[in-house]
Design a protein around this motif. Structure first.
Motif, short mmCIF file in Angstrom:
data_model
loop_
_atom_site.label_atom_id
_atom_site.label_comp_id
_atom_site.label_asym_id
_atom_site.label_seq_id
_atom_site.Cartn_x
_atom_site.Cartn_y
_atom_site.Cartn_z
N PHE A 5 -9.97 -15.02 64.29
CA PHE A 5 -9.63 -16.42 64.49
C PHE A 5 -9.24 -17.08 63.17
N VAL A 6 -8.66 -18.26 63.30
CA VAL A 6 -8.16 -18.95 62.11
C VAL A 6 -9.29 -19.24 61.12
N THR A 7 -10.47 -19.43 61.65
CA THR A 7 -11.62 -19.64 60.77
C THR A 7 -12.89 -19.15 61.44
N ARG A 8 -13.94 -19.10 60.65
CA ARG A 8 -15.24 -18.64 61.14
C ARG A 8 -16.27 -19.33 60.27
N PRO A 9 -17.21 -20.05 60.89
CA PRO A 9 -18.12 -20.84 60.05
C PRO A 9 -18.98 -19.96 59.15
N ASN A 58 -19.83 -37.14 62.87
CA ASN A 58 -18.66 -36.27 62.64
C ASN A 58 -17.68 -36.99 61.72
N GLY A 59 -16.67 -36.26 61.32
CA GLY A 59 -15.68 -36.82 60.40
C GLY A 59 -14.88 -37.93 61.06
N ILE A 63 -14.15 -41.93 59.80
CA ILE A 63 -12.83 -42.56 59.61
C ILE A 63 -12.70 -43.81 60.49
N SER A 87 -7.23 -36.93 64.91
CA SER A 87 -8.24 -37.91 64.47
C SER A 87 -7.66 -39.06 63.65
N THR A 88 -6.80 -38.77 62.69
CA THR A 88 -6.32 -39.78 61.75
C THR A 88 -5.60 -40.91 62.49
N SER A 180 -15.11 -34.43 56.57
CA SER A 180 -15.58 -33.81 57.82
C SER A 180 -16.44 -32.60 57.48
N PHE A 181 -17.57 -32.50 58.17
CA PHE A 181 -18.43 -31.32 58.01
C PHE A 181 -18.46 -30.54 59.32
N SER A 183 -17.84 -27.49 61.93
CA SER A 183 -18.07 -26.04 61.76
C SER A 183 -16.87 -25.27 61.23
N TYR A 314 -1.42 -25.58 62.70
CA TYR A 314 -1.85 -26.86 62.11
C TYR A 314 -0.75 -27.32 61.16
N1 T4K Z 1 -9.01 -35.58 59.83
C1 T4K Z 1 -8.46 -34.38 59.69
C2 T4K Z 1 -7.28 -34.22 58.78
C3 T4K Z 1 -9.00 -33.27 60.37
O1 T4K Z 1 -8.41 -32.06 60.25
C4 T4K Z 1 -10.12 -33.46 61.20
C5 T4K Z 1 -10.67 -32.35 61.94
C6 T4K Z 1 -10.68 -34.74 61.29
C7 T4K Z 1 -10.09 -35.80 60.59
C8 T4K Z 1 -11.87 -35.06 62.16
O2 T4K Z 1 -13.05 -34.44 61.69
P1 T4K Z 1 -14.20 -34.04 62.78
O3 T4K Z 1 -14.45 -35.26 63.63
O4 T4K Z 1 -13.73 -32.86 63.58
O5 T4K Z 1 -15.40 -33.73 61.90
C9 T4K Z 1 -10.54 -28.00 64.58
C10 T4K Z 1 -11.78 -28.80 64.27
O6 T4K Z 1 -12.54 -29.06 65.45
C11 T4K Z 1 -11.50 -30.11 63.59
O7 T4K Z 1 -12.71 -30.52 62.97
C12 T4K Z 1 -10.45 -29.95 62.50
N2 T4K Z 1 -10.07 -31.21 61.91
C13 T4K Z 1 -9.22 -29.29 63.06
C14 T4K Z 1 -8.17 -29.08 62.00
O8 T4K Z 1 -9.59 -28.01 63.55
P2 T4K Z 1 -9.46 -27.35 66.87
O9 T4K Z 1 -9.23 -28.11 68.10
O10 T4K Z 1 -8.34 -26.56 66.30
O11 T4K Z 1 -10.77 -26.44 66.99
P3 T4K Z 1 -11.03 -25.09 67.76
O12 T4K Z 1 -12.20 -25.29 68.64
O13 T4K Z 1 -9.77 -24.60 68.36
O14 T4K Z 1 -11.50 -24.11 66.58
C15 T4K Z 1 -10.59 -23.44 65.74
C16 T4K Z 1 -11.08 -22.01 65.55
O15 T4K Z 1 -12.29 -21.99 64.83
C17 T4K Z 1 -11.37 -21.29 66.84
O16 T4K Z 1 -10.21 -20.62 67.27
C18 T4K Z 1 -12.46 -20.29 66.47
C19 T4K Z 1 -13.14 -20.92 65.27
N3 T4K Z 1 -14.47 -21.49 65.57
C20 T4K Z 1 -14.55 -22.76 66.08
C21 T4K Z 1 -15.78 -23.30 66.34
C22 T4K Z 1 -15.91 -24.69 66.88
C23 T4K Z 1 -15.58 -20.72 65.35
O17 T4K Z 1 -15.48 -19.55 64.94
N4 T4K Z 1 -16.81 -21.28 65.59
C24 T4K Z 1 -16.95 -22.53 66.07
O18 T4K Z 1 -18.10 -23.00 66.25
O19 T4K Z 1 -9.96 -28.42 65.79
#
Ligand code: T4K
Length: 371
Positions: A5-9, A58-59, A63, A87-88, A180-181, A183, A314
């Protein structure tokens, strides 16, 4: 087939986190500015060299509530970019404010400072730039413009945790910087966020907004929401902060391997570390300049998918092209952002990504190249 995946916590040692969990279990204080919330807050204040800090659930709420804490009148214009996460822009719209989209520069994808002044009107209240991918905006020029026109600056610093510009922590720029913190971030507390700011009065507004406006057991001074960070998240943050430097060193190795593999390929633009910036290696975006690379971003994406490698686009689509904003904004007004969003792929990038996997990803990319 192993999926990548694109990332891994990054995770702390289970025992390390478990020790804190035992204490939380015993104390039965689970949220509402508990012991670990306060420890995390003060650890971060030191780590980020911030003047003041408030933690959030959350982040996004950091904002959204930061914008609200300025008490702008409805319809106030906020100059921002569409090359960002939902989010922004949503934070602006959800506050009944008006996003005015400025284009990005093609070098580091941050707001094009040469185009800001043309967008300023008598309704402009603030500039909300994004340190996208951890690339730091031109903070000096933004500061100059903001002072000249008496505007607030709210940095979306979701990607920029731990970074410095000319030795100064990124938390100290603008009126407020929001981290943002989540995962998926370089540093995480499962879910979480923080706002760093200079003005203590602004901080009081922010605190009210995150805790129902409660200022004492029998006093409610503001019309606040609930955006507090709980103890489990704070505990994760406390543990992870101790390993931040190790994580960054591990990320640097992955970064260097990508650079080694992908440098010098015609039509492929990489995201190098900026001058004067202490980086956090948050993302690894690659721009596929179709004409010279010979294959489109989407073709590369599909080829990686076939191998179980889930890169991400992204930030595509641009926020000003979202369905929910149809007819309201015109993505053609930000042509550079529009082009980049059609060409960018963020590759898998995390501290323990095996270097052999990096090699495999790069081999696939090279094999797609047609010219
Ligand atoms: N401003 C900016 C510029 C941001 O990029 C973000 C968040 C925010 C504000 C708002 O901050 P937060 O309210 O989220 O704190 C992900 C994140 O959820 C998001 O925080 C982040 N930016 C954004 C760039 O990426 P998605 O919808 O792409 O997430 P998701 O669930 O598709 O996860 C991406 C990959 O990460 C998954 O394919 C697998 C891996 N993953 C994900 C999770 C949740 C894991 O391995 N474990 C996990 O627990 O948004």
């Amino acid at each position: 087939m192993e999926e990548i995946f694109v990332t891994r916590p990054a995770m702390p040692d289970l025992e390390e986190y478990g020790e804190i969990l035992k204490d939380i279990w015993q104390r039965r204080w689970l949220t509402n500015m508990g012991k670990y919330h306060n420890i995390f807050q003060s650890d971060l204040l030191n780590f980020l060299d911030a003047e003041n800090i408030e933690l959030f659930v959350n982040g996004h709420m950091a904002i959204e509530l930061s914008l609200q804490a300025f008490n702008f009148s409805p319809g106030t214009e906020i100059i921002t970019t569409p090359f960002t996460f939902a989010s922004t822009t949503h934070a602006i719209v959800r506050n009944n404010l008006k996003p005015v989209f400025c284009d990005i520069n093609p070098e580091d994808f941050t707001i094009d400072v040469a185009k800001i002044e043309n967008l300023i009107t008598e309704k402009t209240g603030a500039i909300m730039p994004v340190h996208v991918y951890g690339n730091i905006c031109n903070v000096e020029e933004i500061d100059r413009i903001a002072k000249k026109y008496n505007l607030k600056v709210i940095y979306d610093a979701a990607h920029a945790f731990g970074e410095k510009y000319k030795g100064e922590n990124i938390s100290r720029f603008g009126d407020v910087s929001c981290f943002s913190f989540h995962s998926t971030k370089v540093f995480h507390s499962i879910e979480g966020g923080a706002a760093c700011f200079a003005d203590k009065r602004f901080g009081r507004n922010l605190y009210y907004l995150k805790n129902f406006g409660i200022s004492g057991p029998e006093t409610v001074d503001g019309i606040g929401a609930n955006a507090k960070m709980n103890e489990f998240c704070a505990a994760m943050g406390v543990c992870n902060l101790k390993h931040f430097d190790e994580n960054i060193s591990a990320r640097k190795k992955v970064f260097d391997r990508y650079i080694e593999n992908l440098s010098g390929i015609a039509g492929l633009k990489l995201n190098f570390v900026q001058k004067d910036v202490t980086p956090n290696y948050a993302y690894f975006p690659v721009i596929f300049g179709e004409k010279f690379f010979g294959a489109t971003r989407d073709e590369v994406f599909a080829e990686l998918e076939k191998a179980g490698i889930h890169a991400r686009k992204y930030f595509y689509p641009l926020t000003n092209a979202f369905e929910c904003y149809k007819g309201k904004f015109n993505p053609e007004e930000t042509p550079v952002a529009l082009r980049i969003s059609g060409q960018v792929l963020t590759l898998p990038f995390y501290p323990d990504l095996p270097l052999e996997v990096v090699d495999k990803i790069c081999k696939i990319i090279r094999s797609v190249k047609k010219s």
